[in-house]
Design an enzyme around this catalytic site. Structure first.
Site, mmCIF file in Angstrom:
data_model
loop_
_atom_site.group_PDB
_atom_site.id
_atom_site.type_symbol
_atom_site.label_atom_id
_atom_site.label_comp_id
_atom_site.label_asym_id
_atom_site.label_seq_id
_atom_site.Cartn_x
_atom_site.Cartn_y
_atom_site.Cartn_z
ATOM 1 N N PRO A 250 0.721 -1.187 0.027
ATOM 2 C CA PRO A 250 0.101 -0.003 0.047
ATOM 3 C C PRO A 250 0.941 1.394 -0.062
ATOM 4 C CG PRO A 250 0.208 -0.987 2.241
ATOM 5 C CD PRO A 250 0.797 -1.761 1.161
ATOM 6 N N GLU A 251 1.900 1.263 -0.410
ATOM 7 C CA GLU A 251 2.817 2.266 -0.173
ATOM 8 C C GLU A 251 2.582 3.630 -1.083
ATOM 9 O OE1 GLU A 251 5.822 -1.162 0.428
ATOM 10 O OE2 GLU A 251 4.081 -0.475 -0.621
ATOM 11 N N VAL A 252 1.730 3.383 -2.228
ATOM 12 C CA VAL A 252 1.341 4.585 -2.951
ATOM 13 C C VAL A 252 0.256 5.363 -2.258
ATOM 14 C CG1 VAL A 252 -0.597 3.212 -4.084
ATOM 15 C CG2 VAL A 252 0.521 5.186 -5.380
ATOM 16 N N LEU B 189 0.626 6.234 0.683
ATOM 17 C CA LEU B 189 1.534 7.181 1.510
ATOM 18 C C LEU B 189 2.251 7.972 0.734
ATOM 19 C CD1 LEU B 189 2.368 4.929 4.637
ATOM 20 C CD2 LEU B 189 0.534 6.831 4.314
#
Length: 745
Positions: free
Chosen positions: A156-158, A160
């Site tokens: 889910p980095e995108v 953030l």
């Protein structure tokens, strides 16, 4: 970087590297279990201690490889692995880029050594494996996940403002192909449940119990003594091909175009970097693909957008949800039976949210038929969920059984919470509470769902003003994650604590504000709407106004949003606010956008989408048919007036909302920076890349001082409404930032 901090040095990153966070256990069969268990944290993260511990573990695995049968990687925490160290990333500045890049590459090399050990390595995911946790799992040859309610799998980095930085892009592209990796894993940052992760191939097996998890991991080791990664197998090809493959090459140009359309020009660099790393990395060997990924990650990690989004969507959200604003030393209380008064769309949505959380709900309206229609709203939502496989017929029946339609106050006996959701009419709301107060439990929490009406005045209709407060849900109430809790003049601490507990029980996020006309969210979004309309009145092309809102990052363009709300709503709110201000001896200062709305309603009879005509034209079935041509005719730029720069259009909307928020903080309506940021992001659609209304000021070039200077420019060009509040001027002069003593920005 917004806030001046000491540079992130290698020495700082390596603090306490000797702390052991990986336990080593080897059984008689030669299977080593590496258990992640950082003693200094409640969750395992990719910090310096982990990197040092992993290096020691990999060194030992290689040294003892001849006597090993395989390796199991698991965790002693409730989650498997939480991902990267966000506090470190929050402090990373452009001058730290080389050190950040080098440390990232060192970790990549460790994971590469693990997957090329020559022995089977299995990830036994006993809980959530997100971000760096799933990247660690990808470096294993097999992944078994515990099929438990809290288990989530994904990158889910995108969300953030980041991208995977430990091989996530490289490995998912080689495992699933460019298209599936981008759409199912990388670009949206989905957090998949175990069954969906298995369906997508992100995990290889599911286990029902921890014992089965270990057994399945061991079974793989026994059955695959020569396990290796697909991309290390001779002849491996990336599924779907590389950009040199004709079929894929024909489709690839559509990806950037689709991405541009989805982002509408908003400044989100992470999706662009992910796409570039995936496409470029697919054209080179594994090691060079890792280097490509590292460079794109470093650019994001040292940039401002990621810092804004990390601050808001991790630290500020954590602060709000953890109860920073909840009165302390008051025992938590669980609601059981809720009376929802008013079965219109808002009341029906609130009832559905309560029933979904397991509460018994009495949904009351003026007639049994009206109450039944409100319950039918839930039935339709559930029918759709069953049809899409998100629920079952049994779950549908169970939830509906918790909603009881009612027409009389006698049905409200035993309700320990009242949520009034009738029309936005003060007299009607007072009457409803007078009729209800004696019917519910004597200590029931009394809540009014109002978006603008002062709560303290409504509370006067009850005998228990200490138990009365505002609970402002957002439409549609069953989906929107935010609830604004409004404390009236006589609201007691216990009621406030109970309201917070109720909102969290519903799985929603509470922000706390003091009673004031428009509170926080309604007052701030009003400045956005009026500023967009004022641009039309100044002769800006309406299409450019809409595009400016889109490129600023607003999820709804300003004129289309106002059409949805109806043009009569801001007029009514304005008239009430003006009357209250004048009654209190104040002077009403009209916004230039008000005159445009008045003309649209009074002169042209265009009140919005519901009436079939507003800033847009509409077809008979309610679809937008384009901006009304009359806007250019009736609101043309005055002769000799300068054209408004597009950058000014974009920033006027953003500045209007941020400046109004500073006033609310200054007035004490808002009590925390975290509440302001999260309320603006989750409640009124302030652009996510900014990190919220106050983080936008912190992250503006030059910080609050730079924001102040730009506000003065806008004030000189467009009027006193852009005058910086005293609190902003004080922060800028002192070199301070808007913060609740959260991590440095």
């Amino acid at each position: 970087m917004a806030e001046p901090t000491a540079a992130v040095t290698a020495a700082e990153h390596a603090a306490d590297p000797d702390r052991e966070v990986i336990r080593w256990d080897r059984d008689e069969q030669g299977v080593v279990t590496l258990t992640l268990d950082d003693p200094a944290q409640s969750a395992n993260t990719m910090n310096a201690a982990f990197a040092a511990s992993l290096a020691r573990a990999v060194d030992r695995l290689e040294a003892e490889r001849a006597d090993l049968r395989g390796v199991i990687v698991t965790s002693a925490k409730k989650t498997f692995f939480a991902g990267g160290d966000l506090r470190l990333l929050l402090r990373a500045r452009p001058e730290d880029a080389q050190g950040l890049h080098d440390r990232g590459m060192a970790l990549k090399r460790l994971l590469r050594r693990l997957e090329t050990l020559g022995r089977p390595v299995v990830a036994a995911l006993n809980g959530a494996a997100l971000g760096g946790g799933y990247e660690l799992a990808l470096a294993c040859h097999h992944r078994v996940a515990l099929d438990a309610p809290g288990t989530r799998i994904g990158l889910p980095e995108v969300t953030l403002g980041l991208m995977p930085g430990s091989g996530g892009v490289v490995r998912t592209v080689r495992m699933f192909g460019i298209t599936d990796a981008l759409l199912n894993i990388l670009l949206q940052g989905q957090r998949h449940r175990p069954a969906r992760a298995l369906e997508l191939g992100m995990v290889d097996e599911l286990a029902a119990t921890p014992e089965e998890l270990t057994a399945r991991a061991r079974a793989f080791i026994e059955a695959h003594p020569e396990a290796r990664q697909p991309w290390d197998t001779p002849g491996h090809r990336i599924p779907g091909g590389t950009p040199a493959t004709p079929a894929l090459a024909a489709r690839l140009p559509s990806f950037p175009a689709t991405l541009r359309k989805q982002l509408a020009g908003a400044p989100y660099p992470a999706p662009r970097n992910i796409l570039a790393a995936a496409v470029e990395g697919a054209q080179v060997d594994f090691d060079n693909a890792q280097l490509v990924e590292a460079r794109y990650f470093t650019e994001l990690a040292t940039g401002q957008t990621a810092k804004n989004m990390i601050q808001a969507f991790f630290f500020d959200l954590q602060t709000v949800n953890s109860g920073a604003g909840r009165p302390r030393d008051i025992p938590r209380r669980t609601a059981r039976r809720v009376a929802v008064l008013g079965a219109g769309m808002m009341g029906a949505g609130i009832a559905h949210a309560c029933a979904r959380a397991g509460l018994e709900v009495v949904l009351k309206d003026v007639s049994a038929e009206a109450a039944e229609r409100g319950r039918a709203y839930s039935a339709r939502l559930l029918d759709r969920a069953v049809a899409e496989g998100r629920s079952t017929a049994a779950e549908r029946a169970e939830l509906l059984a918790r909603i009881t339609p009612a027409a009389g106050p006698e049905d409200l006996a035993g309700c320990d919470v009242v949520i009034e959701a009738v029309f936005e009419d003060a007299d009607l709301k007072r009457r409803v509470f007078r009729e209800t107060e004696d019917a519910v439990a004597p200590d029931a929490l009394l809540c009014t769902n109002t978006s603008t009406l002062p709560v303290s005045g409504l509370a006067e209709a009850t005998r228990r003003q200490a138990d009365f407060l505002g609970l402002h849900f957002f439409s549609p109430a069953e989906r929107m994650p935010l609830v604004e809790i409004i404390r009236g003049e006589k609201t007691g601490d216990e009621a406030l604590a109970r309201a917070f507990d109720l909102v969290r029980q519903l799985g929603k996020t509470p922000v706390l504000v003091r009673d004031s006309r428009g509170f926080f969210t309604s007052r701030v979004i009003g400045t956005f709407l009026h500023e967009g309309v004022a641009l039309v009145g100044e002769g800006a092309d309406p299409a450019s106004v809409e595009q400016a809102a889109a490129q600023a990052g607003y999820p709804a363009r300003v004129l289309s949003l106002l059409d949805e709300l109806t043009l009569t709503l801001p007029r009514r709110i304005r008239d009430e606010a003006r009357a209250a201000a004048e009654a209190a001896g104040g002077v009403w200062r009209p916004h230039p956008g008000e005159a445009v709305i008045d003309r649209m309603v009074e002169e042209f009879g265009r009140t919005g989408r519901a009436a079939g005509a507003g800033f847009y034209d509409y077809t008979e079935d309610g679809r937008r048919a384009g901006l009304w041509p009359g806007l250019r005719e009736h609101f043309a730029r005055p002769a000799g007036a300068a054209e408004i720069p597009f950058g000014d259009m974009r920033e006027r909307m953003l500045f209007a909302e941020s400046l109004e928020t500073v006033k609310l903080l200054q007035e004490g309506v808002l009590g925390s920076v975290a509440d302001a940021n999260i309320g603006s992001l989750l409640g009124i659609g302030f652009p996510g890349w900014t990190g919220g209304v106050l983080q936008y000021i912190n992250g503006y070039p030059g910080g609050p001082a730079g924001f102040l200077a730009r506000a003065e420019e806008l004030r000189e060009r467009y009027g006193e409404r852009f005058a910086p509040p005293a609190l902003l001027a004080a922060k800028a002069a002192a070199g301070e930032f808007f913060t609740d003593d959260a991590p440095a920005r």
